[in-house]
Design a protein around this motif. Structure first.
Motif, short mmCIF file in Angstrom:
data_model
loop_
_atom_site.label_atom_id
_atom_site.label_comp_id
_atom_site.label_asym_id
_atom_site.label_seq_id
_atom_site.Cartn_x
_atom_site.Cartn_y
_atom_site.Cartn_z
N LEU A 75 0.70 -1.14 -0.11
CA LEU A 75 -0.09 0.16 -0.25
C LEU A 75 0.68 1.33 0.02
CD1 LEU A 75 -2.83 -1.09 2.49
CD2 LEU A 75 -2.88 -1.01 -0.06
N ILE A 76 2.36 1.25 0.14
CA ILE A 76 3.14 2.22 0.06
C ILE A 76 2.98 3.00 -1.24
CG2 ILE A 76 5.35 3.13 0.36
CD1 ILE A 76 5.99 0.80 2.16
N GLY A 77 2.96 2.30 -2.33
CA GLY A 77 3.19 2.83 -3.53
C GLY A 77 1.90 3.72 -4.07
N PRO A 78 0.65 3.01 -3.74
CA PRO A 78 -0.61 3.81 -3.98
C PRO A 78 -1.09 4.81 -3.09
CG PRO A 78 -0.80 1.13 -3.90
CD PRO A 78 0.36 1.65 -3.66
N PHE A 79 -0.59 4.68 -1.84
CA PHE A 79 -1.05 5.93 -0.92
C PHE A 79 -0.14 7.18 -1.32
CE2 PHE A 79 -2.93 2.98 2.37
CZ PHE A 79 -4.13 3.49 2.16
N LEU A 80 1.10 6.84 -1.84
CA LEU A 80 1.99 8.05 -2.49
C LEU A 80 1.50 8.62 -3.50
CD1 LEU A 80 4.83 9.54 -2.67
CD2 LEU A 80 5.63 7.65 -4.01
N TYR A 81 0.99 7.71 -4.40
CA TYR A 81 0.54 8.16 -5.69
C TYR A 81 -0.97 9.10 -5.37
CZ TYR A 81 -1.86 8.01 -10.28
OH TYR A 81 -2.77 8.24 -11.46
N LEU A 82 -1.63 8.52 -4.66
CA LEU A 82 -2.91 9.12 -4.31
C LEU A 82 -2.91 10.35 -3.65
CD1 LEU A 82 -4.94 6.19 -3.00
CD2 LEU A 82 -5.53 7.35 -5.08
N LEU A 132 8.34 -4.39 -6.77
CA LEU A 132 7.81 -4.09 -8.42
C LEU A 132 6.92 -3.11 -8.38
CD1 LEU A 132 8.54 -4.10 -11.42
CD2 LEU A 132 7.31 -6.47 -11.48
N GLN A 133 5.71 -3.68 -7.74
CA GLN A 133 4.53 -2.63 -7.62
C GLN A 133 4.71 -1.49 -7.05
OE1 GLN A 133 2.96 -2.12 -4.62
NE2 GLN A 133 0.61 -1.95 -4.98
N TRP A 134 5.51 -1.16 -5.84
CA TRP A 134 5.82 -0.24 -5.15
C TRP A 134 6.56 0.77 -6.02
CZ3 TRP A 134 9.08 -0.54 0.17
CH2 TRP A 134 9.53 0.73 0.49
N PHE A 135 7.67 0.17 -6.96
CA PHE A 135 8.38 1.19 -7.77
C PHE A 135 7.53 1.45 -9.11
CE2 PHE A 135 11.37 1.42 -11.66
CZ PHE A 135 12.24 2.34 -11.17
N ILE A 136 6.66 0.89 -9.38
CA ILE A 136 5.89 1.26 -10.56
C ILE A 136 4.97 2.55 -10.11
CG2 ILE A 136 3.73 0.73 -11.61
CD1 ILE A 136 4.73 -2.20 -12.05
N TYR A 137 4.70 2.35 -8.86
CA TYR A 137 3.75 3.72 -8.35
C TYR A 137 4.74 4.97 -8.27
CZ TYR A 137 -0.86 1.79 -7.78
OH TYR A 137 -2.26 1.49 -7.96
N ILE A 138 6.08 4.53 -7.75
CA ILE A 138 6.87 5.58 -7.54
C ILE A 138 7.11 6.36 -9.18
CG2 ILE A 138 9.42 6.18 -7.31
CD1 ILE A 138 9.52 4.20 -5.18
N LEU A 139 6.99 5.52 -10.09
CA LEU A 139 7.28 5.99 -11.74
C LEU A 139 5.93 6.94 -11.95
CD1 LEU A 139 9.08 3.13 -13.52
CD2 LEU A 139 9.87 5.02 -12.59
N LEU A 140 4.80 6.28 -11.52
CA LEU A 140 3.60 7.07 -12.02
C LEU A 140 3.48 8.24 -11.20
CD1 LEU A 140 0.94 3.79 -11.50
CD2 LEU A 140 1.83 5.00 -13.65
N SER A 141 4.03 8.31 -9.90
CA SER A 141 4.00 9.50 -9.21
C SER A 141 4.98 10.69 -9.53
CB SER A 141 4.40 9.11 -7.59
OG SER A 141 3.55 8.24 -7.13
N LEU A 142 5.76 10.22 -10.35
CA LEU A 142 6.82 11.27 -11.01
C LEU A 142 6.20 12.16 -11.68
CD1 LEU A 142 9.78 11.83 -11.19
CD2 LEU A 142 9.96 10.37 -13.18
N ARG A 143 4.90 11.74 -12.32
CA ARG A 143 4.19 12.55 -13.09
C ARG A 143 3.67 13.82 -12.45
NH1 ARG A 143 -1.81 11.46 -15.10
NH2 ARG A 143 -2.46 13.44 -15.87
#
Length: 341
Positions: A75-82, A132-143
């Motif tokens: 849930l770290i990646g999703p909450f960062l993104y949101l 991997l999922q965490w890293f994908i959300y890090i990339l998405l958050s870069l936007r």
């Protein structure tokens, strides 16, 4: 003594994470919904860090607790993104598709393939999938961090909210790197990296005492203050004055000067540009300047490309070239060549 110090430093970040998580959830000003994403982000990070700390100093830690700590990572990646995602895009329970599926998957895996009985399976497949999922959300958050990076490249002034978002993003990225490369360093590095929370606390205290809009409020500063159609039309007509008088050619032209010239308030002008045009005021002025530069490239011949930026209102050549490339996809020289064809 060295082990005690290491334990103290690594556990300190986790403790501060729990404290800040509670603070944002309960005591943050004006109960802004996005602060709950930040609260949950800090909570799941803290759970992951606590698991690392106790596992490092107590290898006999219950496998159930290890499973909970690893599961929190999903849930770290999703909450960062949101959290970084603008409020205008977080509509209609958008969080559901970023949280519920992962919760369901990790719960099912935990029930049918518990860590206690399937440690090798977890280490080889599930943990790698989680990172991997965490890293994908890090990339998405870069936007949502990219505009801040552009400001840094253009040597523009960063708002406090920009520094806050950048700190959150880089902190989470650094923790991911610490865990992803723990095999080459030490497992406890991930926990130690979480002490960046101390830095966030310092920022929190600074922002809280500042005169600028706090990061608690900035995301929803226009909430419940919708601009009617008549007001939008008035602001739109006034904006044309900036183009007609070429006020943007002044390198120091800013929102405050624009509001005075257009005889309106900074708040209304900023709200119109942000909500109706979907951009910041500084980016709007950049677009005006680039349009001016394009006209010069199309009509004038007796100037150097180096001076073109200054003639268009930019304060430096590097800022001009960066903005021109971003908005047109071409360098000034390439644009001139393509136009001449």
């Amino acid at each position: 003594m060295s082990n005690q110090l290491l334990f103290f430093l690594s556990a300190l970040g986790a403790f501060n994470g729990f404290v800040l998580s509670i603070y944002f959830a309960v005591n943050a000003k004006k109960k802004i919904f996005t602060n709950y994403y930040l609260s949950l982000l800090l909570l799941v990070l803290s759970i992951r860090i606590v698991k690392s700390v106790f596992f490092y100093f107590n290898p006999n830690l219950s496998n159930i607790f290890i499973q909970i700590g690893l599961s929190a990572c999903v849930l770290i990646g999703p909450f960062l993104y949101l959290y970084l995602k603008p409020e205008t895009e977080n509509k209609n329970r958008n969080w559901v598709k970023h949280v519920i599926p992962y919760l369901a998957i990790i719960t099912v895996l935990g029930v049918f393939y518990p860590y206690v009985e399937h440690q090798i399976f977890w280490r080889c497949w599930i943990v790698r999938g989680i990172y991997l999922q965490w890293f994908i959300y890090i990339l998405l958050s870069l936007r949502y961090i990219y505009p801040i990076i552009q400001k840094i490249k253009a040597k523009e002034h960063l708002k406090k909210i920009d520094l806050w978002f950048l700190s959150i993003y880089l902190g989470v990225l650094f923790i991911w790197l610490a865990y992803a490369f723990a095999a080459y360093t030490s497992y406890i590095v991930g926990a130690l990296s979480f002490t960046f929370i101390l830095y966030l606390i310092v920022l929190l205290l600074i922002f809280k005492n500042g005169n600028e809009t706090t990061f608690f409020q900035e995301k929803e500063k226009y909430k419940n203050k919708e601009m009617d159609a008549e007001m939008q039309q008035q602001i739109s007509q006034k904006l044309s004055i900036i183009i007609e008088k070429e006020l943007y050619l002044n390198p120091d032209f800013n929102l405050e000067e624009a509001a005075k010239e257009l005889k309106t308030t900074k708040h209304l002008l900023s709200q119109y540009v942000n909500e109706t045009l979907g951009k910041s005021f500084s980016n709007l002025i950049k677009e005006y300047r680039i349009e001016k530069a394009k006209k010069l490239l199309e009509t004038e011949k007796n100037f150097t490309l180096e001076s073109l930026g200054y003639d268009s209102g930019f304060s430096s050549k590097s800022t001009f070239f960066t903005a021109f490339k971003k908005l047109t996809g071409l360098t000034p020289a390439e644009y001139q060549k393509s136009y001449s064809k």
